[in-house]
Design a protein around this motif. Structure first.
Motif, mmCIF file in Angstrom:
data_model
loop_
_atom_site.group_PDB
_atom_site.id
_atom_site.type_symbol
_atom_site.label_atom_id
_atom_site.label_comp_id
_atom_site.label_asym_id
_atom_site.label_seq_id
_atom_site.Cartn_x
_atom_site.Cartn_y
_atom_site.Cartn_z
ATOM 1 N N ALA A 1 -7.147 3.708 -5.483
ATOM 2 C CA ALA A 1 -8.477 2.930 -5.465
ATOM 3 C C ALA A 1 -7.874 1.571 -6.021
ATOM 4 C CB ALA A 1 -9.698 3.402 -6.172
ATOM 5 N N VAL A 2 -7.182 1.348 -6.909
ATOM 6 C CA VAL A 2 -6.831 0.022 -7.780
ATOM 7 C C VAL A 2 -5.890 -0.509 -6.771
ATOM 8 C CG1 VAL A 2 -5.304 -0.616 -9.397
ATOM 9 C CG2 VAL A 2 -7.264 0.875 -10.015
ATOM 10 N N VAL B 1 -6.288 -4.331 -5.349
ATOM 11 C CA VAL B 1 -5.586 -5.344 -5.601
ATOM 12 C C VAL B 1 -5.028 -5.886 -4.496
ATOM 13 C CG1 VAL B 1 -3.112 -5.765 -6.589
ATOM 14 C CG2 VAL B 1 -4.628 -4.443 -7.976
ATOM 15 N N GLY B 2 -4.487 -4.849 -3.321
ATOM 16 C CA GLY B 2 -3.893 -5.581 -2.201
ATOM 17 C C GLY B 2 -4.926 -6.280 -1.427
ATOM 18 N N PHE B 3 -6.076 -5.770 -1.183
ATOM 19 C CA PHE B 3 -7.117 -6.787 -0.817
ATOM 20 C C PHE B 3 -7.416 -8.059 -1.131
ATOM 21 C CE2 PHE B 3 -11.672 -8.119 -0.020
ATOM 22 C CZ PHE B 3 -11.582 -8.027 1.480
ATOM 23 N N VAL B 4 -7.558 -8.104 -2.594
ATOM 24 C CA VAL B 4 -7.465 -9.337 -3.301
ATOM 25 C C VAL B 4 -6.350 -10.149 -3.286
ATOM 26 C CG1 VAL B 4 -7.816 -10.362 -5.592
ATOM 27 C CG2 VAL B 4 -9.362 -8.456 -5.063
ATOM 28 N N MET B 5 -5.458 -9.848 -3.208
ATOM 29 C CA MET B 5 -3.861 -10.621 -3.120
ATOM 30 C C MET B 5 -4.134 -11.275 -1.582
ATOM 31 S SD MET B 5 -0.840 -8.550 -4.693
ATOM 32 C CE MET B 5 -0.137 -7.480 -3.341
ATOM 33 N N ARG B 6 -4.503 -10.238 -0.588
ATOM 34 C CA ARG B 6 -4.431 -10.891 0.808
ATOM 35 C C ARG B 6 -5.679 -12.030 0.846
ATOM 36 N NH1 ARG B 6 -6.300 -10.343 5.897
ATOM 37 N NH2 ARG B 6 -7.944 -8.490 5.748
ATOM 38 N N MET B 7 -6.542 -11.736 0.568
ATOM 39 C CA MET B 7 -7.984 -12.598 0.648
ATOM 40 C C MET B 7 -7.787 -13.939 -0.368
ATOM 41 S SD MET B 7 -9.240 -11.446 2.856
ATOM 42 C CE MET B 7 -10.423 -12.577 3.331
ATOM 43 N N ALA B 8 -6.708 -13.925 -1.381
ATOM 44 C CA ALA B 8 -6.758 -14.888 -2.365
ATOM 45 C C ALA B 8 -5.678 -15.907 -2.014
ATOM 46 C CB ALA B 8 -6.443 -14.349 -3.619
ATOM 47 N N TYR C 1 0.724 -1.233 -0.240
ATOM 48 C CA TYR C 1 0.054 0.015 0.136
ATOM 49 C C TYR C 1 0.897 1.443 0.085
ATOM 50 C CZ TYR C 1 -4.204 -2.688 1.128
ATOM 51 O OH TYR C 1 -5.009 -3.746 0.891
ATOM 52 N N LEU C 2 2.126 1.258 0.848
ATOM 53 C CA LEU C 2 2.886 2.544 0.800
ATOM 54 C C LEU C 2 3.544 2.672 -0.637
ATOM 55 C CD1 LEU C 2 4.451 2.099 4.259
ATOM 56 C CD2 LEU C 2 2.773 3.489 3.489
ATOM 57 N N LYS C 3 3.935 1.771 -1.393
ATOM 58 C CA LYS C 3 4.382 1.677 -2.627
ATOM 59 C C LYS C 3 3.151 2.348 -3.389
ATOM 60 C CE LYS C 3 7.800 -2.032 -2.023
ATOM 61 N NZ LYS C 3 7.991 -3.420 -2.199
ATOM 62 N N GLY C 4 2.034 1.743 -3.376
ATOM 63 C CA GLY C 4 0.954 2.205 -4.233
ATOM 64 C C GLY C 4 0.579 3.659 -3.867
ATOM 65 N N LEU C 5 0.734 4.119 -2.745
ATOM 66 C CA LEU C 5 0.721 5.448 -2.417
ATOM 67 C C LEU C 5 1.677 6.349 -3.033
ATOM 68 C CD1 LEU C 5 -0.647 7.910 -0.798
ATOM 69 C CD2 LEU C 5 0.785 7.154 1.244
ATOM 70 N N VAL C 6 2.852 6.005 -2.905
ATOM 71 C CA VAL C 6 3.958 6.767 -3.637
ATOM 72 C C VAL C 6 3.785 7.004 -5.438
ATOM 73 C CG1 VAL C 6 6.463 6.707 -4.432
ATOM 74 C CG2 VAL C 6 5.812 6.228 -1.939
ATOM 75 N N LEU C 7 3.409 5.610 -5.848
ATOM 76 C CA LEU C 7 2.829 5.741 -7.158
ATOM 77 C C LEU C 7 1.603 6.638 -7.507
ATOM 78 C CD1 LEU C 7 3.249 4.408 -10.235
ATOM 79 C CD2 LEU C 7 1.647 2.666 -9.711
ATOM 80 N N ALA D 1 0.968 18.760 -15.565
ATOM 81 C CA ALA D 1 0.987 18.792 -16.869
ATOM 82 C C ALA D 1 -0.400 19.297 -17.418
ATOM 83 C CB ALA D 1 1.464 17.490 -17.303
ATOM 84 N N VAL D 2 -1.512 18.652 -16.930
ATOM 85 C CA VAL D 2 -2.732 18.816 -17.588
ATOM 86 C C VAL D 2 -3.580 19.505 -16.596
ATOM 87 C CG1 VAL D 2 -4.551 17.529 -18.275
ATOM 88 C CG2 VAL D 2 -2.585 16.589 -18.385
ATOM 89 N N SER D 3 -4.121 19.404 -15.359
ATOM 90 C CA SER D 3 -4.974 20.129 -14.760
ATOM 91 C C SER D 3 -5.156 19.589 -13.253
ATOM 92 C CB SER D 3 -6.189 20.421 -15.388
ATOM 93 O OG SER D 3 -7.089 19.083 -15.228
ATOM 94 N N THR D 4 -5.555 20.515 -12.370
ATOM 95 C CA THR D 4 -5.620 20.136 -11.097
ATOM 96 C C THR D 4 -6.628 18.961 -10.922
ATOM 97 O OG1 THR D 4 -4.934 22.544 -10.169
ATOM 98 C CG2 THR D 4 -6.169 20.923 -8.536
ATOM 99 N N ALA D 5 -7.856 18.957 -11.543
ATOM 100 C CA ALA D 5 -8.698 17.745 -11.506
ATOM 101 C C ALA D 5 -8.361 16.571 -11.950
ATOM 102 C CB ALA D 5 -10.074 18.451 -12.446
ATOM 103 N N ILE D 6 -7.920 16.770 -13.281
ATOM 104 C CA ILE D 6 -7.177 15.246 -13.636
ATOM 105 C C ILE D 6 -6.130 14.622 -12.667
ATOM 106 C CG2 ILE D 6 -5.916 14.376 -15.562
ATOM 107 C CD1 ILE D 6 -8.634 14.960 -16.461
ATOM 108 N N GLY D 7 -5.229 15.542 -12.130
ATOM 109 C CA GLY D 7 -4.111 14.954 -11.211
ATOM 110 C C GLY D 7 -4.910 14.480 -10.063
ATOM 111 N N ILE D 8 -5.898 15.122 -9.503
ATOM 112 C CA ILE D 8 -6.757 14.446 -8.284
ATOM 113 C C ILE D 8 -7.655 13.218 -8.452
ATOM 114 C CG2 ILE D 8 -8.767 14.875 -6.698
ATOM 115 C CD1 ILE D 8 -7.704 17.942 -6.674
ATOM 116 N N VAL D 9 -8.037 13.188 -9.906
ATOM 117 C CA VAL D 9 -8.968 11.991 -10.223
ATOM 118 C C VAL D 9 -7.840 10.990 -10.303
ATOM 119 C CG1 VAL D 9 -10.273 11.022 -12.112
ATOM 120 C CG2 VAL D 9 -10.789 13.256 -11.128
ATOM 121 N N ALA D 10 -6.868 11.129 -11.052
ATOM 122 C CA ALA D 10 -5.710 10.032 -11.360
ATOM 123 C C ALA D 10 -5.143 9.409 -10.017
ATOM 124 C CB ALA D 10 -4.511 10.629 -12.213
#
Length: 160
Positions: free
Chosen positions: A56-57, A61-68, A24-30, A41-50
Motif C-alpha cells: 500500500a505504501v 508513493v508511486g502514485f504521488v511521485m507520478r502526479m507530482a 512498483y516491481l521493486k516495491g513488490l520484491v521488498l 519469524a513471527v506469525s502468518t498474520a503479521i507477515g500478511i499484514v506487513a
C-alpha cells in the motif's frame, strides 16, 4: 505555469503509470521479502499484514511521485515541475533547444514508455529530461510544433 501573452500550451502531461512500473516491481520484491521474513519469524498474520502495508505504501508513493511531476511544452518554453511539499522547477526557452533525443530500453519498449532528453544551448550540466513518457515520439513532435510556432512569431514583423 503562468503563460505569457500569446503563449499556448502544446503538450502537458505526467509520467505514464507504465513509467513507474519498475518502482512498483521493486516495491513488490521488498514487500515479499518483508512479509516472508515476518511470516517465518513471527506469525502468518503479521507477515500478511506487513506485505499488505508495504505494498500500500509503495503504490501510494508511486502514485504521488507520478502526479507530482508535470511536463509542459508551450510555444515559448519547456517546463518541468516536481514535488509536492517542496517544489523543483526547471524551465528553458524553446529557442535554446539544440537537440531532442529519445531513449527506450528493451523494457521501456515493451512498456511503451521512454525518456526524451533536451540538449539546450549553454547548459552542459543541466539534466533536462522528460522521463517515463508514454509516447516519446509525440513529445518530439510537440517540441517541433512549438519551435515552428516560436520561429513564426519571432520572424513576423513587430508593431512599432
Amino acid at each position: 505555469m503562468d503563460l505569457h501573452p500569446g503563449e499556448q500550451i502544446v503538450f502537458e502531461g505526467h509520467p505514464s503509470w507504465r513509467g513507474v512500473l519498475s518502482f512498483y516491481l521493486k516495491g513488490l520484491v521488498l514487500a515479499v521479502v518483508v512479509g516472508a521474513i515476518l511470516l517465518f519469524a513471527v506469525s502468518t498474520a503479521i507477515g500478511i499484514v506487513a506485505f499488505v502495508v508495504v505494498m500500500a505504501v509503495v503504490v501510494l508513493v508511486g502514485f504521488v511521485m507520478r502526479m507530482a511531476t508535470t511536463f509542459i511544452i508551450s510555444t515559448e518554453r519547456l517546463h518541468i515541475r516536481t514535488g509536492i511539499l517542496s517544489k523543483h522547477v526547471q524551465q528553458t526557452s524553446v529557442d535554446r533547444i539544440q537537440n531532442v533525443n529519445t531513449d527506450q530500453s528493451l523494457v521501456d519498449r515493451v512498456l511503451r514508455v521512454g525518456k526524451v532528453d533536451f540538449d539546450t544551448a549553454g547548459t552542459d550540466d543541466s539534466d533536462f529530461t522528460f522521463r517515463g513518457i508514454a509516447s516519446p515520439g509525440d513529445v518530439v513532435a510537440a517540441v517541433d510544433r512549438a519551435r515552428r510556432a516560436h520561429d513564426r512569431t519571432a520572424s513576423s514583423p513587430q508593431p512599432l
